[in-house]
Design an enzyme around this catalytic site. Structure first.
Site, PDB file in Angstrom:
ATOM      1  N   SER A 102       0.847  -1.213  -0.033  1.00 38.34           N
ATOM      2  CA  SER A 102       0.061  -0.182  -0.017  1.00 38.34           C
ATOM      3  C   SER A 102       0.627   1.260  -0.094  1.00 38.34           C
ATOM      4  CB  SER A 102      -1.165   0.125   1.268  1.00 38.34           C
ATOM      5  OG  SER A 102      -1.800   1.037   1.200  1.00 38.34           O
ATOM      6  N   ASP A 241      -2.392   6.222  -3.650  1.00 39.90           N
ATOM      7  CA  ASP A 241      -1.358   5.629  -2.952  1.00 39.90           C
ATOM      8  C   ASP A 241      -0.786   4.584  -3.930  1.00 39.90           C
ATOM      9  OD1 ASP A 241      -3.244   4.060  -2.465  1.00 39.90           O
ATOM     10  OD2 ASP A 241      -2.557   3.426  -0.534  1.00 39.90           O
ATOM     11  N   ASP A 245      -5.804   2.185  -3.512  1.00 45.96           N
ATOM     12  CA  ASP A 245      -7.064   2.067  -2.774  1.00 45.96           C
ATOM     13  C   ASP A 245      -7.264   3.289  -1.981  1.00 45.96           C
ATOM     14  OD1 ASP A 245      -4.988   1.713  -0.695  1.00 45.96           O
ATOM     15  OD2 ASP A 245      -6.225  -0.312  -0.036  1.00 45.96           O
TER      16      ASP A 245
END
Length: 446
Positions: A102, A241, A245
């Site tokens: 992430s 990012d 998400d």
């Protein structure tokens, strides 16, 4: 080992160190394959990734694990995390996997698992996989070993779906948009979607090299994009990012709007249109007190959950709600996606701009935030600052000082060895005092 494998968002850690090693990935793939294998002719898994160099290693190890248990693997290449939720369901797969850490730096990586319905796995499912990982998965007979195949048009499938979430017959013509893709998974999908809808796109963070994902760019570092918005006189800035998400928005004045402001706007619009299920927004304990007060004034309920978009989604599904998210920019709209989707979230904001004719600045600042501070304190291996008398005493004293005019949240991160200290207070002086005392105590014990 397995009991500590899963965090708040799958498995995550430094690449080539436990648990993000090829060996663990292989065993995890075999365990997940065994868990999801059903009594039917064909078993499928889809695997996507972001742009980290270590993604290749993890991808091939997972593929070996899954195929060893008889699962057929569809490799999607670099795609956003929400595309995995969508394509897992679309391809009728038994399980979906996203290889990504992430918003973390390129040195980290992670593995997120999705069920056949396209939603992230429950704690119960993760526990079942962990048990199989400890016990050892049952391998397939030689003639039952799975195959691996690349799906060449996976990105295009997601692009076409994302466009369907934008209002029919509306276009983005005349809008100049700065788009920061964080050198991550959406570096091709997001610019394509906005351009095909008619926008003038000024791309940033679209040259991944395996090492520069999230590096001084994206939703966690939106300052460069904010400067670019002002330099180019853009109408809006969009920062995603590494796995796309999350989304952070920047108005034409260069002001940054977080997920709370976005949720406040969409919740108000949907409630007015009769679209907000249960007239309720689901957010985490980190969302600003100002958002809660704004919603209350609009007659909209706010349900808070633990930090993590998976907990937001679980509450949304349990209560039949269709809008939720996090201050960090995870925006979950189950009318469109099974998990946070930065691009689809941005499209809903753009829809509001197109339909109202208003500038981003008048839409992105929905409420006045209560002064809030967040400080992360790293702690050494083997330490547990939260359990010490000094930290507990500091927290108790701070809560007493705040009274009913603020909030304090002290919690361990689910993905990193750090304590997150967040406080809100109507009085900035009290806020500073609270943060100084609690953060100082945590640092002393770290």
């Amino acid at each position: 080992m397995a009991a500590k494998l899963f965090g708040t968002d799958g498995v995550r850690g430094q690449a080539n160190s436990w648990p993000m090693t090829a060996d663990v990935a292989l065993r995890l793939g075999a365990a997940a394959g065994g868990y999801f294998r059903r009594d039917k002719q064909e078993h499928r898994v889809v695997i996507g990734k972001d742009t980290r160099l270590s993604g290749y290693m993890i991808e091939y190890a997972l593929t070996a694990g899954f195929t060893s248990t008889g699962m057929n693997v569809f490799l999607l290449g670099p795609v956003p995390t929400p595309a995995i939720g969508y394509l897992t369901h679309s391809l009728r797969a038994d399980v979906g996997v996203m290889i990504s850490a992430s918003h973390n730096p390129a040195s980290d990586n992670g593995i997120k698992l999705f069920g056949p319905d396209g939603y992230k796995l429950s704690d119960e499912a993760e526990a079942g996989i962990a048990r199989l990982l400890d016990e050892g998965a049952r391998l397939a007979a030689p003639e039952k070993i799975g195959r691996a195949k690349r799906i060449e048009d996976a990105r295009g499938r997601y692009v076409e779906y994302a466009k369907t979430t934008f209002p029919h017959r509306r276009r983005l013509e005349g809008l100049r948009i700065v788009l920061d893709c964080a050198n991550g998974a959406a570096y091709r999908t997001a610019p394509e979607v906005l351009w095909e809808l008619g926008a003038e796109v000024i791309p940033m963070g679209v040259e991944p090299d395996g090492f520069n994902i999230n590096l001084d760019c994206g939703s966690t570092k939106p300052q460069a994009a904010a400067r670019r918005v002002l330099e180019t006189r853009a109408d809006l800035g969009i920062c995603l990012d590494g796995d796309a998400d999350r989304v952070v928005l920047i108005d034409e004045q260069g002001r940054i709007a977080d997920g709370d402001q976005f949720m406040g706007l969409i919740a108000t619009r949907w409630a007015r249109e009769g679209r907000l299920a249960g007239n309720t927004l689901v957010a985490t304990v980190m969302s600003n007190l100002g958002l809660e007060r704004h919603l209350e004034a609009q007659g909209i309920a706010l349900k808070r959950t633990a930090v993590g978009d998976r907990y937001v989604v679980e509450e949304m599904r349990a209560g039949g709600h269709n809008l939720g998210g996090e201050q960090s920019g995870h925006i979950v709209m189950t009318d469109y996606a099974t998990t946070g989707d930065g691009l689809i979230g941005a499209l809903q904001f753009l829809a509001a701009m197109v339909e109202t004719g208003e500038k981003a600045s008048s839409l992105a600042q929905v409420f006045e935030p209560v002064p809030q501070k967040l400080i992360n304190v790293r702690f050494a291996k083997g330490k547990n600052p939260m359990a010490t008398d000094a930290v507990q005493s500091a927290v108790a004293a701070a809560e007493k000082l705040l009274g009913g005019d603020g909030r304090l949240l002290v919690r361990p991160s689910g993905t990193e060895p750090m304590i997150r200290v967040m406080a809100e207070a109507l009085n900035p002086g009290v806020l500073d005092q609270v943060m100084d005392s609690v953060v100082g105590a945590v640092r002393q014990e770290s």
